[in-house]
Design an enzyme around this catalytic site. Structure first.
Site, mmCIF file in Angstrom:
data_model
loop_
_atom_site.group_PDB
_atom_site.id
_atom_site.type_symbol
_atom_site.label_atom_id
_atom_site.label_comp_id
_atom_site.label_asym_id
_atom_site.label_seq_id
_atom_site.Cartn_x
_atom_site.Cartn_y
_atom_site.Cartn_z
ATOM 1 N N PHE A 154 0.829 -1.204 0.000
ATOM 2 C CA PHE A 154 0.000 0.000 0.000
ATOM 3 C C PHE A 154 0.861 1.251 0.000
ATOM 4 C CE2 PHE A 154 -2.923 3.120 2.045
ATOM 5 C CZ PHE A 154 -3.862 3.146 1.021
ATOM 6 N N TYR A 155 2.019 1.197 0.641
ATOM 7 C CA TYR A 155 2.965 2.316 0.587
ATOM 8 C C TYR A 155 3.297 2.647 -0.866
ATOM 9 C CZ TYR A 155 7.571 4.564 0.591
ATOM 10 O OH TYR A 155 8.635 5.394 0.343
ATOM 11 N N ALA A 156 3.661 1.628 -1.646
ATOM 12 C CA ALA A 156 3.996 1.847 -3.053
ATOM 13 C C ALA A 156 2.793 2.392 -3.823
ATOM 14 C CB ALA A 156 4.479 0.548 -3.686
#
Length: 334
Positions: A154-156
């Protein structure tokens, strides 16, 4: 640009501190914007900020970028020529545990940066992305013109979304933008949640370190001072209408993405070996399977960065790791 006024979000963070320091060395006037969050020990952020605050051309606004009223007031008062947006909720693994914090900082906060850049006709907006946007891509080295539609965390996903948001604003409002993709940054004043920091702390304490994918991982490790040098040089590489060879310049906007990495793969176990040598003691390795959301390998193509700036990171881990260890021992008296 001679002696520019530069607003740096996340100035008390790892990369923001080094970038602000280098800008001040080059004669810029810098406004740091940071909320000194407690994601990790705020004392480390305060120590970085104290160093920056010793410079007469540095000031800080203690405000969160998701507070558009407070952030906007600081921006309007300072009137920057250039904005370098580094504030973010970082970390692949934490994004699995607390995805909501990534929405606030990486999406809403970045939207506020774009809105303020539009309102104030910013001359050049530079913003941090990540090599994690390359996701499931396997063709290496990663080049800026590859598709980035398969994020593995989700960071990416939030960073990829920020790039897309930026492109739309660059197209609609003709704001020159450069998004840079960082590759495994390390060095002095690093974050406590980063591998080098955690490994060093554990080895000194005689505790085991977690080594994912049984050590079968490779990374393009980028020394933080090299990274900051590349960012500062990119401030002068304002996207226009004329692409260079291999450019990622958009056909419809003054927008490009640029890798900032050394273009040199290092095996994770070799990296750990550098830490062991610098500390003079072996690590107790707890071999584990691949961590959810992680990728087995990264490698940057630094060709575009070289063409734009005449520079690319070159510090090897054999030099960068001992520099971190020296800082760590001095800072923590260990």
């Amino acid at each position: 640009m001679t002696n520019p006024r530069v607003l740096v979000t996340g100035s008390a963070g790892f990369i923001g501190f080094h970038t602000s320091s280098k800008l001040l060395q080059r004669g810029a006037t810098v406004l740091g914007v940071d909320n000194f969050s407690d994601y990790y020990d705020p004392a480390l952020k305060e120590a970085r900020n104290d160093i920056l605050s010793n410079h007469p051309n540095f000031s800080v606004a203690r405000v969160s970028i998701d507070d558009i009223a407070g952030f906007g007031a600081a921006w309007a008062e300072f009137q920057p020529d250039i904005v370098i947006h580094l504030a973010a909720q970082a970390g692949v693994r934490y994004s699995i545990d607390a995805p909501e914090s990534y929405v606030a900082a990486n999406l809403i906060g970045s939207f506020n940066v774009l809105e303020l850049a539009r309102r104030h006709a910013t001359k050049h907006l530079l913003a941090a992305s990540t090599s994690s946007v390359y996701g499931a891509n396997t063709e290496m080295p990663f080049t800026e013109t590859q598709r980035t539609a398969t994020p593995m965390s989700f960071y990416a996903a939030t960073k990829g979304a920020t790039e897309l948001m930026g492109h739309s604003y660059a197209h609609l409002y003709k704001i020159p933008m450069t998004f840079f993709r960082f590759f495994t940054v390390y060095g002095p004043w690093g974050r406590p949640d980063m591998a080098l920091f955690k490994f060093t702390k554990a080895i000194l304490a005689g505790d085991p370190i977690d080594v994912y994918n049984n050590g079968e991982m490779v990374r393009d490790f980028t020394y933080v001072d090299d990274l900051a040098e590349a960012i500062v040089r990119l401030t002068d590489a304002i996207p226009g209408s004329e692409p260079v060879e291999g450019d990622s310049l958009s056909p419809v906007a003054p927008f490009r993405t640029v890798n900032i990495g050394a273009g040199q793969q290092t095996q994770l176990l070799d990296y750990i070996g550098e830490i062991e040598r610098a500390l003079g003691r072996p690590a107790i390795k707890n071999m584990l399977p691949m961590q959810q959301g992680d990728v087995p390998a990264t490698e940057a193509s630094a060709a575009l960065l070289r063409r734009l700036t005449g520079y690319a990171p070159s510090t090897p881990p054999s030099e960068g790791v001992p520099a971190f260890i020296r800082w760590y021992r001095e800072h923590y008296q260990n």
